[in-house]
Scaffold this motif. Sequence first.
Motif, PDB file in Angstrom:
ATOM      1  N   GLN A   2      15.965 -34.210  -6.524  1.00 56.25           N
ATOM      2  CA  GLN A   2      17.172 -33.465  -6.210  1.00 56.25           C
ATOM      3  C   GLN A   2      17.018 -31.985  -6.517  1.00 56.25           C
ATOM      4  O   GLN A   2      17.635 -31.150  -5.854  1.00 56.25           O
ATOM      5  CB  GLN A   2      18.366 -34.048  -6.955  1.00 56.25           C
ATOM      6  CG  GLN A   2      18.771 -35.406  -6.432  1.00 56.25           C
ATOM      7  CD  GLN A   2      19.936 -35.987  -7.207  1.00 56.25           C
ATOM      8  OE1 GLN A   2      20.355 -35.439  -8.209  1.00 56.25           O
ATOM      9  NE2 GLN A   2      20.444 -37.107  -6.740  1.00 56.25           N
ATOM     10  N   ILE A   5      14.240 -30.332  -3.555  1.00 55.87           N
ATOM     11  CA  ILE A   5      14.604 -30.102  -2.159  1.00 55.87           C
ATOM     12  C   ILE A   5      15.278 -28.744  -1.960  1.00 55.87           C
ATOM     13  O   ILE A   5      14.884 -28.000  -1.054  1.00 55.87           O
ATOM     14  CB  ILE A   5      15.433 -31.268  -1.607  1.00 55.87           C
ATOM     15  CG1 ILE A   5      14.559 -32.521  -1.550  1.00 55.87           C
ATOM     16  CG2 ILE A   5      15.981 -30.946  -0.223  1.00 55.87           C
ATOM     17  CD1 ILE A   5      15.295 -33.796  -1.239  1.00 55.87           C
ATOM     18  N   GLU A  26      12.942 -39.893   1.970  1.00 54.76           N
ATOM     19  CA  GLU A  26      14.202 -39.374   1.437  1.00 54.76           C
ATOM     20  C   GLU A  26      14.308 -37.870   1.660  1.00 54.76           C
ATOM     21  O   GLU A  26      15.347 -37.368   2.108  1.00 54.76           O
ATOM     22  CB  GLU A  26      14.317 -39.673  -0.051  1.00 54.76           C
ATOM     23  CG  GLU A  26      15.605 -39.108  -0.640  1.00 54.76           C
ATOM     24  CD  GLU A  26      15.627 -39.048  -2.155  1.00 54.76           C
ATOM     25  OE1 GLU A  26      16.672 -38.621  -2.668  1.00 54.76           O
ATOM     26  OE2 GLU A  26      14.631 -39.405  -2.798  1.00 54.76           O
ATOM     27  N   GLU A  27      13.250 -37.144   1.349  1.00 55.58           N
ATOM     28  CA  GLU A  27      13.278 -35.694   1.525  1.00 55.58           C
ATOM     29  C   GLU A  27      13.492 -35.317   2.987  1.00 55.58           C
ATOM     30  O   GLU A  27      14.301 -34.432   3.294  1.00 55.58           O
ATOM     31  CB  GLU A  27      11.981 -35.077   1.001  1.00 55.58           C
ATOM     32  CG  GLU A  27      11.871 -35.116  -0.501  1.00 55.58           C
ATOM     33  CD  GLU A  27      10.532 -34.650  -1.024  1.00 55.58           C
ATOM     34  OE1 GLU A  27      10.452 -34.436  -2.238  1.00 55.58           O
ATOM     35  OE2 GLU A  27       9.571 -34.514  -0.245  1.00 55.58           O
ATOM     36  N   GLN A  30      17.058 -36.145   4.102  1.00 61.47           N
ATOM     37  CA  GLN A  30      18.035 -35.230   3.512  1.00 61.47           C
ATOM     38  C   GLN A  30      18.034 -33.908   4.269  1.00 61.47           C
ATOM     39  O   GLN A  30      19.101 -33.363   4.566  1.00 61.47           O
ATOM     40  CB  GLN A  30      17.744 -34.986   2.037  1.00 61.47           C
ATOM     41  CG  GLN A  30      18.821 -34.130   1.389  1.00 61.47           C
ATOM     42  CD  GLN A  30      18.743 -34.141  -0.116  1.00 61.47           C
ATOM     43  OE1 GLN A  30      17.859 -34.731  -0.715  1.00 61.47           O
ATOM     44  NE2 GLN A  30      19.692 -33.476  -0.742  1.00 61.47           N
ATOM     45  N   SER A  33      19.774 -34.566   7.522  1.00 59.06           N
ATOM     46  CA  SER A  33      21.217 -34.728   7.297  1.00 59.06           C
ATOM     47  C   SER A  33      21.894 -33.382   7.088  1.00 59.06           C
ATOM     48  O   SER A  33      22.974 -33.128   7.624  1.00 59.06           O
ATOM     49  CB  SER A  33      21.477 -35.610   6.074  1.00 59.06           C
ATOM     50  OG  SER A  33      21.009 -36.900   6.289  1.00 59.06           O
ATOM     51  N   TRP A  34      21.272 -32.510   6.300  1.00 60.17           N
ATOM     52  CA  TRP A  34      21.859 -31.188   6.065  1.00 60.17           C
ATOM     53  C   TRP A  34      21.942 -30.391   7.361  1.00 60.17           C
ATOM     54  O   TRP A  34      22.900 -29.652   7.564  1.00 60.17           O
ATOM     55  CB  TRP A  34      21.056 -30.437   5.018  1.00 60.17           C
ATOM     56  CG  TRP A  34      21.284 -30.941   3.614  1.00 60.17           C
ATOM     57  CD1 TRP A  34      22.134 -31.945   3.240  1.00 60.17           C
ATOM     58  CD2 TRP A  34      20.664 -30.487   2.436  1.00 60.17           C
ATOM     59  NE1 TRP A  34      22.061 -32.130   1.879  1.00 60.17           N
ATOM     60  CE2 TRP A  34      21.174 -31.252   1.353  1.00 60.17           C
ATOM     61  CE3 TRP A  34      19.716 -29.514   2.165  1.00 60.17           C
ATOM     62  CZ2 TRP A  34      20.774 -31.062   0.045  1.00 60.17           C
ATOM     63  CZ3 TRP A  34      19.315 -29.326   0.857  1.00 60.17           C
ATOM     64  CH2 TRP A  34      19.833 -30.091  -0.194  1.00 60.17           C
TER      65      TRP A  34
END
Length: 74
Positions: A2, A5, A26-27, A30, A33-34
Amino acid sequence: MQDRIPKMLDNFDAFIALPGGIGTLEENFQIISWAQLNIRHKPIDLLNVDGFFNKLLSFLDQAGEENFIPHPAQ
């Protein structure tokens, strides 16, 4: 991760995902998604060595076709 990133987003102009594990996924998701949420926009690409990401790309295609994700996210 967290903490990592946001630092990457501040210091890098683009991202290339190499074959990896859950942390890599995951990275990448994310960052995607952003972008969808208009938080940050950075180009991202997958280096699909020996078809490593083929099944993931097929899943994303299907999710787009069924309107679960927007096509630009593919």
